[in-house]
Design a protein around this motif. Structure first.
Motif, PDB file in Angstrom:
ATOM      1  N   ALA A 184       1.199  -0.992  -0.487  1.00  0.00           N
ATOM      2  CA  ALA A 184       0.184  -0.332  -0.041  1.00  0.00           C
ATOM      3  C   ALA A 184       0.789   1.447  -0.234  1.00  0.00           C
ATOM      4  O   ALA A 184       0.342   1.926  -0.896  1.00  0.00           O
ATOM      5  CB  ALA A 184      -1.163   0.078   1.859  1.00  0.00           C
ATOM      6  N   MET A 185       1.884   1.577   0.647  1.00  0.00           N
ATOM      7  CA  MET A 185       2.827   2.495   1.012  1.00  0.00           C
ATOM      8  C   MET A 185       3.264   2.861  -0.292  1.00  0.00           C
ATOM      9  O   MET A 185       3.407   4.070  -1.223  1.00  0.00           O
ATOM     10  CB  MET A 185       4.119   2.073   1.958  1.00  0.00           C
ATOM     11  N   ILE A 186       3.582   1.295  -1.345  1.00  0.00           N
ATOM     12  CA  ILE A 186       4.462   1.535  -2.502  1.00  0.00           C
ATOM     13  C   ILE A 186       3.537   2.070  -3.240  1.00  0.00           C
ATOM     14  O   ILE A 186       3.718   3.490  -4.530  1.00  0.00           O
ATOM     15  CB  ILE A 186       5.297   0.650  -3.021  1.00  0.00           C
TER      16      ILE A 186
ATOM     17  N   SER B  35       0.824   9.350   3.145  1.00  0.00           N
ATOM     18  CA  SER B  35       0.618   9.956   4.658  1.00  0.00           C
ATOM     19  C   SER B  35       0.003   8.514   4.931  1.00  0.00           C
ATOM     20  O   SER B  35      -0.585   7.934   4.551  1.00  0.00           O
ATOM     21  CB  SER B  35      -0.436  11.814   5.852  1.00  0.00           C
ATOM     22  N   MET B  36       0.287   8.490   6.293  1.00  0.00           N
ATOM     23  CA  MET B  36      -0.123   6.980   7.263  1.00  0.00           C
ATOM     24  C   MET B  36      -1.701   7.283   7.084  1.00  0.00           C
ATOM     25  O   MET B  36      -2.022   5.882   6.799  1.00  0.00           O
ATOM     26  CB  MET B  36      -0.181   6.622   8.441  1.00  0.00           C
ATOM     27  N   ALA B  37      -2.577   8.208   6.846  1.00  0.00           N
ATOM     28  CA  ALA B  37      -4.411   7.479   6.398  1.00  0.00           C
ATOM     29  C   ALA B  37      -4.182   6.716   5.322  1.00  0.00           C
ATOM     30  O   ALA B  37      -4.678   6.462   4.715  1.00  0.00           O
ATOM     31  CB  ALA B  37      -4.717   9.459   6.975  1.00  0.00           C
ATOM     32  N   ASP B  38      -3.433   7.981   4.617  1.00  0.00           N
ATOM     33  CA  ASP B  38      -3.125   7.266   3.169  1.00  0.00           C
ATOM     34  C   ASP B  38      -2.872   5.587   2.719  1.00  0.00           C
ATOM     35  O   ASP B  38      -4.004   4.977   1.874  1.00  0.00           O
ATOM     36  CB  ASP B  38      -2.791   8.123   1.893  1.00  0.00           C
TER      37      ASP B  38
ATOM     38  N   ALA C  87      -5.643   2.544  10.630  1.00  0.00           N
ATOM     39  CA  ALA C  87      -4.780   2.992  11.712  1.00  0.00           C
ATOM     40  C   ALA C  87      -3.779   2.701  12.596  1.00  0.00           C
ATOM     41  O   ALA C  87      -2.520   2.359  12.340  1.00  0.00           O
ATOM     42  CB  ALA C  87      -4.555   4.346  11.745  1.00  0.00           C
ATOM     43  N   GLY C  88      -4.885   1.866  13.864  1.00  0.00           N
ATOM     44  CA  GLY C  88      -4.173   1.074  14.939  1.00  0.00           C
ATOM     45  C   GLY C  88      -3.296   0.090  14.461  1.00  0.00           C
ATOM     46  O   GLY C  88      -2.644  -0.247  14.763  1.00  0.00           O
ATOM     47  N   ALA C  89      -4.069  -0.837  13.538  1.00  0.00           N
ATOM     48  CA  ALA C  89      -3.506  -2.086  12.787  1.00  0.00           C
ATOM     49  C   ALA C  89      -2.588  -2.234  12.037  1.00  0.00           C
ATOM     50  O   ALA C  89      -1.969  -2.650  12.073  1.00  0.00           O
ATOM     51  CB  ALA C  89      -4.579  -2.936  12.032  1.00  0.00           C
TER      52      ALA C  89
ATOM     53  N   GLY D 140       5.491   4.483  12.405  1.00  0.00           N
ATOM     54  CA  GLY D 140       5.674   5.678  11.734  1.00  0.00           C
ATOM     55  C   GLY D 140       5.905   5.243  10.093  1.00  0.00           C
ATOM     56  O   GLY D 140       6.482   4.173   9.436  1.00  0.00           O
ATOM     57  N   LYS D 141       6.101   6.448   9.525  1.00  0.00           N
ATOM     58  CA  LYS D 141       5.896   6.150   8.321  1.00  0.00           C
ATOM     59  C   LYS D 141       8.060   6.035   7.527  1.00  0.00           C
ATOM     60  O   LYS D 141       8.243   5.131   6.996  1.00  0.00           O
ATOM     61  CB  LYS D 141       5.827   8.579   7.760  1.00  0.00           C
ATOM     62  N   ASP D 142       9.060   6.941   8.754  1.00  0.00           N
ATOM     63  CA  ASP D 142      10.501   6.318   8.972  1.00  0.00           C
ATOM     64  C   ASP D 142      10.455   5.085   8.469  1.00  0.00           C
ATOM     65  O   ASP D 142      10.585   4.852   7.680  1.00  0.00           O
ATOM     66  CB  ASP D 142      11.435   7.157   9.756  1.00  0.00           C
ATOM     67  N   GLU D 143       9.765   4.541   9.522  1.00  0.00           N
ATOM     68  CA  GLU D 143       9.889   3.244  10.127  1.00  0.00           C
ATOM     69  C   GLU D 143       9.594   2.178   8.558  1.00  0.00           C
ATOM     70  O   GLU D 143      10.027   0.963   7.520  1.00  0.00           O
ATOM     71  CB  GLU D 143       8.947   2.336  10.884  1.00  0.00           C
ATOM     72  N   LEU D 144       8.387   2.698   7.719  1.00  0.00           N
ATOM     73  CA  LEU D 144       7.934   1.513   6.669  1.00  0.00           C
ATOM     74  C   LEU D 144       8.284   2.438   5.602  1.00  0.00           C
ATOM     75  O   LEU D 144       8.309   0.921   4.632  1.00  0.00           O
ATOM     76  CB  LEU D 144       5.783   2.452   6.399  1.00  0.00           C
ATOM     77  N   LEU D 145       8.998   3.703   5.523  1.00  0.00           N
ATOM     78  CA  LEU D 145       9.659   3.914   4.059  1.00  0.00           C
ATOM     79  C   LEU D 145      11.019   2.638   4.049  1.00  0.00           C
ATOM     80  O   LEU D 145      11.542   2.453   3.563  1.00  0.00           O
ATOM     81  CB  LEU D 145      10.128   4.895   4.004  1.00  0.00           C
ATOM     82  N   LEU D 146      11.519   2.638   5.154  1.00  0.00           N
ATOM     83  CA  LEU D 146      13.027   1.752   5.440  1.00  0.00           C
ATOM     84  C   LEU D 146      12.558  -0.270   4.880  1.00  0.00           C
ATOM     85  O   LEU D 146      13.495  -0.645   4.008  1.00  0.00           O
ATOM     86  CB  LEU D 146      12.937   1.758   6.555  1.00  0.00           C
ATOM     87  N   ALA D 147      11.447  -0.082   5.305  1.00  0.00           N
ATOM     88  CA  ALA D 147      10.900  -1.749   4.683  1.00  0.00           C
ATOM     89  C   ALA D 147      10.457  -1.828   3.296  1.00  0.00           C
ATOM     90  O   ALA D 147      10.659  -3.043   2.946  1.00  0.00           O
ATOM     91  CB  ALA D 147       9.462  -1.975   5.457  1.00  0.00           C
ATOM     92  N   VAL D 148      10.493  -0.646   2.613  1.00  0.00           N
ATOM     93  CA  VAL D 148       9.685  -0.272   1.492  1.00  0.00           C
ATOM     94  C   VAL D 148      11.420  -0.599   0.893  1.00  0.00           C
ATOM     95  O   VAL D 148      11.643  -1.340  -0.277  1.00  0.00           O
ATOM     96  CB  VAL D 148      10.080   0.740   1.009  1.00  0.00           C
ATOM     97  N   ALA D 149      12.608  -0.215   1.276  1.00  0.00           N
ATOM     98  CA  ALA D 149      13.723  -0.154   0.686  1.00  0.00           C
ATOM     99  C   ALA D 149      14.604  -1.606   0.874  1.00  0.00           C
ATOM    100  O   ALA D 149      15.036  -2.416  -0.174  1.00  0.00           O
ATOM    101  CB  ALA D 149      14.760   1.001   1.810  1.00  0.00           C
TER     102      ALA D 149
END
Length: 199
Positions: free
Chosen positions: A19-21, A33-36, A45-47, A54-63
């Protein structure tokens, strides 16, 4: 409530990363945003915060997704006997990058975020360092095979250059939309060994 299995947790994490990608490809990192991500994934959002702080940690998972494919390609070549030459590992590193990482400049957005955010930069540098180590292990095996003196030191010094070549290619491919791995590998060969015949 029953405990969620590790397999299910992995699936949910992957769903969130997907979803982030998708959001980054559609509207860019700055506007995502995390809402997006919550809306795109269909999760609350809680899940999502149960998996990523947060967003940075999610972005790292993308990398990390791109790193995992790179790492497996390097490991597979390192196990071969005879050990294939560096041109083949360069092809593998470039060929294993998911197309989704290039579309919409996903990798470029990750690296740009790392320049501006110290925590993110530290995390991305860990990713780069890990890739350098794995490429270094391959190069050590290659240098042993060709009889290079002090193969471990040679590998340590050469690994960052090989990974930087892949990063340069990815920048070009992200910006131009062209991903001609063979032409790029040939151009590297022309630079390093200009007298070698074209293949």
């Amino acid at each position: 409530m029953p405990r969620i299995t590790e397999s299910r947790r992995a699936q949910q994490r992957q769903r969130i990363v997907d979803a982030m990608i998708t959001c980054m490809r559609r509207q860019g990192l700055a506007k995502t945003s995390m809402a997006d991500v919550s809306e795109e994934s269909g999760l609350s959002a809680g899940a999502i915060y149960g998996y990523f702080a947060g967003k940075d940690e999610l972005l790292l998972a993308v990398a990390m997704r791109a790193l995992e494919s790179h790492s497996e390609a390097v490991a597979e070549l390192s196990r071969r006997r005879p050990v294939p030459p560096p041109s083949q590992i360069l092809r593998a590193l470039l060929g294993e990058v998911p197309q989704e990482a290039l579309e919409g400049g996903i990798l470029l957005q990750v690296w740009a975020a790392a320049v501006q955010h110290e925590g993110m930069r530290d995390a991305v540098l860990v990713v780069f360092s890990t890739l350098d180590e794995r490429v270094g292990a391959y190069l050590r095996a290659w240098f042993i095979q060709i009889g290079r003196e002090d193969p471990a030191e040679s590998a340590r010094r050469a690994a960052p250059a090989l990974t930087a070549l892949t990063q340069g290619f990815l920048v070009r491919a992200s910006l131009t939309g062209r991903r001609d791995v063979d032409a790029f590998v040939e151009s590297v060969g022309a630079l390093l060994d200009p007298d070698a015949p074209l293949r």
